[in-house]
Design a protein around this motif. Structure first.
Motif, short mmCIF file in Angstrom:
data_model
loop_
_atom_site.label_atom_id
_atom_site.label_comp_id
_atom_site.label_asym_id
_atom_site.label_seq_id
_atom_site.Cartn_x
_atom_site.Cartn_y
_atom_site.Cartn_z
N GLN A 102 0.84 -1.20 0.00
CA GLN A 102 0.00 0.00 0.00
C GLN A 102 0.88 1.25 0.00
O GLN A 102 0.65 2.19 -0.77
CB GLN A 102 -0.92 -0.02 1.22
CG GLN A 102 -1.71 1.26 1.43
CD GLN A 102 -2.76 1.48 0.37
OE1 GLN A 102 -3.33 0.51 -0.14
NE2 GLN A 102 -3.01 2.72 0.02
N LEU A 103 1.88 1.27 0.88
CA LEU A 103 2.77 2.43 0.96
C LEU A 103 3.55 2.61 -0.34
O LEU A 103 3.68 3.73 -0.86
CB LEU A 103 3.73 2.30 2.15
CG LEU A 103 4.76 3.42 2.31
CD1 LEU A 103 4.06 4.78 2.42
CD2 LEU A 103 5.62 3.16 3.54
N LEU A 104 4.05 1.52 -0.90
CA LEU A 104 4.78 1.61 -2.17
C LEU A 104 3.89 2.16 -3.28
O LEU A 104 4.33 2.99 -4.08
CB LEU A 104 5.34 0.24 -2.56
CG LEU A 104 6.59 -0.18 -1.80
CD1 LEU A 104 6.81 -1.69 -1.91
CD2 LEU A 104 7.80 0.58 -2.32
N ALA A 105 2.64 1.71 -3.32
CA ALA A 105 1.70 2.22 -4.35
C ALA A 105 1.51 3.72 -4.19
O ALA A 105 1.48 4.47 -5.17
CB ALA A 105 0.37 1.49 -4.25
N GLU A 106 1.40 4.17 -2.94
CA GLU A 106 1.24 5.61 -2.70
C GLU A 106 2.49 6.38 -3.12
O GLU A 106 2.40 7.44 -3.73
CB GLU A 106 0.92 5.86 -1.22
CG GLU A 106 -0.44 5.38 -0.81
CD GLU A 106 -0.67 5.44 0.69
OE1 GLU A 106 -1.68 4.87 1.12
OE2 GLU A 106 0.15 6.03 1.42
N LEU A 107 3.65 5.85 -2.76
CA LEU A 107 4.90 6.54 -3.10
C LEU A 107 5.11 6.62 -4.61
O LEU A 107 5.53 7.67 -5.13
CB LEU A 107 6.10 5.81 -2.47
CG LEU A 107 6.19 5.85 -0.95
CD1 LEU A 107 7.30 4.94 -0.45
CD2 LEU A 107 6.41 7.28 -0.45
N VAL A 108 4.82 5.54 -5.31
CA VAL A 108 5.09 5.49 -6.75
C VAL A 108 3.96 6.11 -7.56
O VAL A 108 4.20 6.95 -8.43
CB VAL A 108 5.35 4.02 -7.17
CG1 VAL A 108 5.44 3.89 -8.69
CG2 VAL A 108 6.62 3.49 -6.51
N ASP A 109 2.74 5.72 -7.27
CA ASP A 109 1.61 6.16 -8.10
C ASP A 109 1.06 7.52 -7.69
O ASP A 109 0.71 8.33 -8.54
CB ASP A 109 0.49 5.12 -8.07
CG ASP A 109 0.91 3.83 -8.75
OD1 ASP A 109 1.84 3.87 -9.59
OD2 ASP A 109 0.33 2.78 -8.43
N ASP A 110 0.95 7.78 -6.39
CA ASP A 110 0.37 9.04 -5.93
C ASP A 110 1.38 10.17 -5.92
O ASP A 110 1.10 11.29 -6.36
CB ASP A 110 -0.23 8.90 -4.53
CG ASP A 110 -1.41 7.94 -4.50
OD1 ASP A 110 -1.89 7.54 -5.58
OD2 ASP A 110 -1.84 7.59 -3.39
N ILE A 111 2.56 9.88 -5.38
CA ILE A 111 3.57 10.93 -5.24
C ILE A 111 4.45 11.01 -6.48
O ILE A 111 5.02 12.05 -6.79
CB ILE A 111 4.41 10.70 -3.96
CG1 ILE A 111 3.49 10.77 -2.74
CG2 ILE A 111 5.53 11.72 -3.84
CD1 ILE A 111 4.17 10.45 -1.43
N GLY A 112 4.59 9.90 -7.19
CA GLY A 112 5.37 9.89 -8.42
C GLY A 112 6.85 9.60 -8.24
O GLY A 112 7.66 9.94 -9.12
N LEU A 113 7.20 8.96 -7.11
CA LEU A 113 8.60 8.61 -6.92
C LEU A 113 8.99 7.48 -7.87
O LEU A 113 8.19 6.60 -8.17
CB LEU A 113 8.85 8.14 -5.48
CG LEU A 113 8.57 9.14 -4.36
CD1 LEU A 113 8.91 8.52 -3.01
CD2 LEU A 113 9.31 10.44 -4.57
N ASP A 114 10.25 7.51 -8.32
CA ASP A 114 10.73 6.37 -9.11
C ASP A 114 11.08 5.24 -8.14
O ASP A 114 11.13 5.43 -6.92
CB ASP A 114 11.92 6.75 -9.99
CG ASP A 114 13.11 7.26 -9.20
OD1 ASP A 114 13.40 6.73 -8.11
OD2 ASP A 114 13.77 8.20 -9.68
N ASP A 115 11.33 4.05 -8.67
CA ASP A 115 11.57 2.89 -7.81
C ASP A 115 12.80 3.06 -6.93
O ASP A 115 12.79 2.62 -5.78
CB ASP A 115 11.71 1.62 -8.65
CG ASP A 115 10.36 1.05 -9.06
OD1 ASP A 115 9.31 1.54 -8.57
OD2 ASP A 115 10.36 0.11 -9.87
#
Length: 109
Positions: free
Chosen positions: A48-61
């Motif tokens: 869930q946190l990874l999805a938020e970081l990548v998809d919501d905030i737009g962080l790269d991997d």
């Protein structure tokens, strides 16, 4: 334990590609073979946190991996502080008072 299908149902934004990528990077650690992965509650929360970081905030991997590393360090430190607090609580009153006085003195610096 949560299956991959259940994980994807819990978070509709996740795809198999997301999960496979994060497992390959060691960010999620499912049990079992790839065709029958089972996820602990901590991995469900991490997904869930990874999805938020990548998809919501737009962080790269790479950046998301760094953030997850920092989150892991915070959790480790919190656990260690909890153990330290329990160890202090088991000490005699005079020792606890001396530790409290030392903490106050050090905080004033």
């Amino acid at each position: 334990m949560t299956s991959l299908d259940e994980l994807l149902r819990l978070n509709r934004r996740l795809t198999v590609i997301h999960v496979e990528r994060w497992v390959a990077r060691g960010l999620l650690r499912p049990a079992g073979a790839a065709e029958a992965w089972r996820f602990e509650p901590i991995d469900v929360a991490r997904a869930q946190l990874l999805a938020e970081l990548v998809d919501d905030i737009g962080l790269d991997d790479d950046t998301a991996e760094t953030v997850m590393g920092l989150v892991d360090q915070v959790h480790t430190l919190r656990a260690e502080l909890g153990l330290l607090a329990r160890a202090i609580a088991e000490q005699p009153s005079a020792t606890r008072d001396a530790i409290a006085a030392a903490l106050r003195r050090l905080a004033e610096r």
